[in-house]
Design a protein around this motif. Structure first.
Motif, PDB file in Angstrom:
ATOM      1  N   ALA A   4      30.568 -19.041  46.108  1.00  0.00           N
ATOM      2  CA  ALA A   4      30.167 -18.703  47.478  1.00  0.00           C
ATOM      3  C   ALA A   4      29.463 -17.358  47.464  1.00  0.00           C
ATOM      4  CB  ALA A   4      31.379 -18.655  48.392  1.00  0.00           C
ATOM      5  N   VAL A  28      27.512 -22.121  47.462  1.00  0.00           N
ATOM      6  CA  VAL A  28      27.774 -22.247  48.900  1.00  0.00           C
ATOM      7  C   VAL A  28      27.266 -20.968  49.554  1.00  0.00           C
ATOM      8  CG1 VAL A  28      29.520 -22.504  50.697  1.00  0.00           C
ATOM      9  CG2 VAL A  28      29.829 -23.634  48.478  1.00  0.00           C
ATOM     10  N   LEU A  30      27.100 -18.529  52.485  1.00  0.00           N
ATOM     11  CA  LEU A  30      27.802 -18.173  53.712  1.00  0.00           C
ATOM     12  C   LEU A  30      26.792 -17.550  54.666  1.00  0.00           C
ATOM     13  CD1 LEU A  30      31.159 -16.724  52.318  1.00  0.00           C
ATOM     14  CD2 LEU A  30      30.616 -19.064  53.019  1.00  0.00           C
ATOM     15  N   PRO A  35      25.536 -24.072  60.085  1.00  0.00           N
ATOM     16  CA  PRO A  35      25.027 -24.582  58.802  1.00  0.00           C
ATOM     17  C   PRO A  35      23.944 -25.637  59.008  1.00  0.00           C
ATOM     18  CG  PRO A  35      27.424 -24.498  58.797  1.00  0.00           C
ATOM     19  CD  PRO A  35      26.996 -24.245  60.215  1.00  0.00           C
ATOM     20  N   GLU A  40      25.728 -24.931  52.894  1.00  0.00           N
ATOM     21  CA  GLU A  40      25.952 -23.749  53.725  1.00  0.00           C
ATOM     22  C   GLU A  40      27.289 -23.849  54.447  1.00  0.00           C
ATOM     23  OE1 GLU A  40      21.341 -22.546  54.872  1.00  0.00           O
ATOM     24  OE2 GLU A  40      22.626 -23.454  56.406  1.00  0.00           O
ATOM     25  N   ALA A  41      27.874 -22.678  54.722  1.00  0.00           N
ATOM     26  CA  ALA A  41      29.092 -22.596  55.535  1.00  0.00           C
ATOM     27  C   ALA A  41      28.965 -21.373  56.421  1.00  0.00           C
ATOM     28  CB  ALA A  41      30.334 -22.497  54.650  1.00  0.00           C
ATOM     29  N   GLU A  42      29.412 -21.491  57.648  1.00  0.00           N
ATOM     30  CA  GLU A  42      29.270 -20.389  58.608  1.00  0.00           C
ATOM     31  C   GLU A  42      30.385 -19.369  58.420  1.00  0.00           C
ATOM     32  OE1 GLU A  42      28.499 -19.715  63.409  1.00  0.00           O
ATOM     33  OE2 GLU A  42      29.141 -21.665  62.647  1.00  0.00           O
ATOM     34  N   TRP A  43      30.014 -18.083  58.560  1.00  0.00           N
ATOM     35  CA  TRP A  43      31.018 -17.024  58.583  1.00  0.00           C
ATOM     36  C   TRP A  43      30.576 -15.957  59.570  1.00  0.00           C
ATOM     37  CZ3 TRP A  43      31.557 -12.036  55.677  1.00  0.00           C
ATOM     38  CH2 TRP A  43      30.324 -11.475  55.358  1.00  0.00           C
ATOM     39  N   ARG A  52      38.601 -22.260  54.828  1.00  0.00           N
ATOM     40  CA  ARG A  52      38.119 -23.552  54.333  1.00  0.00           C
ATOM     41  C   ARG A  52      36.721 -23.446  53.726  1.00  0.00           C
ATOM     42  NH1 ARG A  52      39.159 -27.039  59.669  1.00  0.00           N
ATOM     43  NH2 ARG A  52      38.296 -25.089  60.504  1.00  0.00           N
ATOM     44  N   ALA A  53      35.947 -22.453  54.184  1.00  0.00           N
ATOM     45  CA  ALA A  53      34.603 -22.267  53.623  1.00  0.00           C
ATOM     46  C   ALA A  53      34.661 -21.824  52.166  1.00  0.00           C
ATOM     47  CB  ALA A  53      33.834 -21.235  54.446  1.00  0.00           C
TER      48      ALA A  53
END
Length: 296
Positions: A4, A28, A30, A35, A40-43, A52-53
């Motif tokens: 990530a 991944v 962030l 996303p 992609e994963a949102e933060w 969970r990301a």
């Protein structure tokens, strides 16, 4: 492995992403928006990060933060510089600590601004913190990663120097000036600029993902150069003279408080990186400038 990365759209983050993906690793990204793909994963750096990301990641590389040279240093922007680093790092470290099976390593951004103005004195990772705005930011920035360390995650604090690249970052602004015949030293040019070629920075990150190293690591070339030496090397590489210095008073007028950092000297040595077996492709300013002009 699955990695990530925050700040994946920046100079270093995008280059690291390409390097990892080219070698078959899964990245991944962030991002601070919804996303747009499975990669992609949102933060939200100002709030809690959804653990969970980060699930299933072997490593996290945290590079996000407001650009130090992106705006004039108003009180509001200084707060943004600090908060984007300290709050984001804290939220990420706490999310890692909450995982039952956390990533084995966190590479967390910092900078050689930690040491403040060291003049001609060489410093390495065992040297104490300096004074000034950036030194205070770096100290708090590094401390914010503490939750990950306490949870048993091997944590490396990336004290990055001036990254030489024509693709982006503060140093990229030098090259168009020299091509236009407007290049020259900043101030008296005697201040040390501890630099690193982008290709060496990415190679060092890849090395630190695997090496048995933790704590602060200086990401700087082993032969720091003065501002005069850096600008002269750029002039030679571009076959343009370095004849137009920017006097210190003019820099202070144009940049305000940020000029203090531009004119500061930091002669940082990469002791821990070298001791861990890393070898630089561009150990001196001439090779680093050539790499900056040829890397795509």
């Amino acid at each position: 492995m699955r990695v990530a990365i925050t700040g994946s759209s920046g100079l270093i983050g995008s280059a690291l992403t390409r390097s990892l993906e080219n070698d078959g690793h899964e990245v991944v990204r962030l991002v601070r928006r919804a996303p747009r793909s499975a990669g992609e994963a949102e933060w939200d750096p100002g709030r809690q990060v959804d653990p969970r990301a980060l699930a299933g990641c072997a490593a996290v590389v945290h590079l996000a933060g407001a650009g130090v040279a992106a705006h004039r240093w108003t009180a509001a922007y200084k707060k943004e510089i600090r908060d984007s680093r300290v709050h984001g790092t804290g939220a990420l470290a706490e999310a890692l600590a909450s995982l039952a099976d956390p990533p084995r390593v966190l590479l967390s951004g910092s900078a050689i601004g930690f040491y403040g103005d060291t003049g001609d004195r060489a410093v390495d990772e065992d040297s104490p913190p300096g004074s000034g705005f950036l030194a205070e930011v770096c100290r708090d920035w590094e401390a914010a990663a503490g939750a990950a360390t306490e949870a048993g995650v091997r944590t490396v604090l990336l004290r990055t120097g001036i990254v030489l690249s024509r693709q982006g970052g503060a140093a990229a602004k030098l090259f168009p000036l020299f091509r236009a015949g407007l290049g020259g030293r900043l101030g008296d040019g005697r201040q040390y600029w501890s630099f690193i070629a982008l290709r060496d920075h990415i190679a060092a990150l890849r090395h630190l993902l695997e090496a048995d190293v933790s704590g602060p690591v200086n990401l700087t070339a082993p032969h720091p150069a003065t501002n005069r030496e850096v600008t002269e090397a750029v002039g030679r590489a571009l076959k343009r003279p370095a004849l137009l210095p920017a006097p210190a008073p003019a820099l202070r007028l144009a940049l305000g408080e940020m000029a203090t950092e531009v004119l500061a000297s930091c002669r940082a040595l990469p002791t821990r990186l070298l001791d861990s077996g890393f070898r630089f492709a561009c150990p001196d300013v001439e090779s680093a400038v050539r790499a900056a002009l040829t890397d795509s």
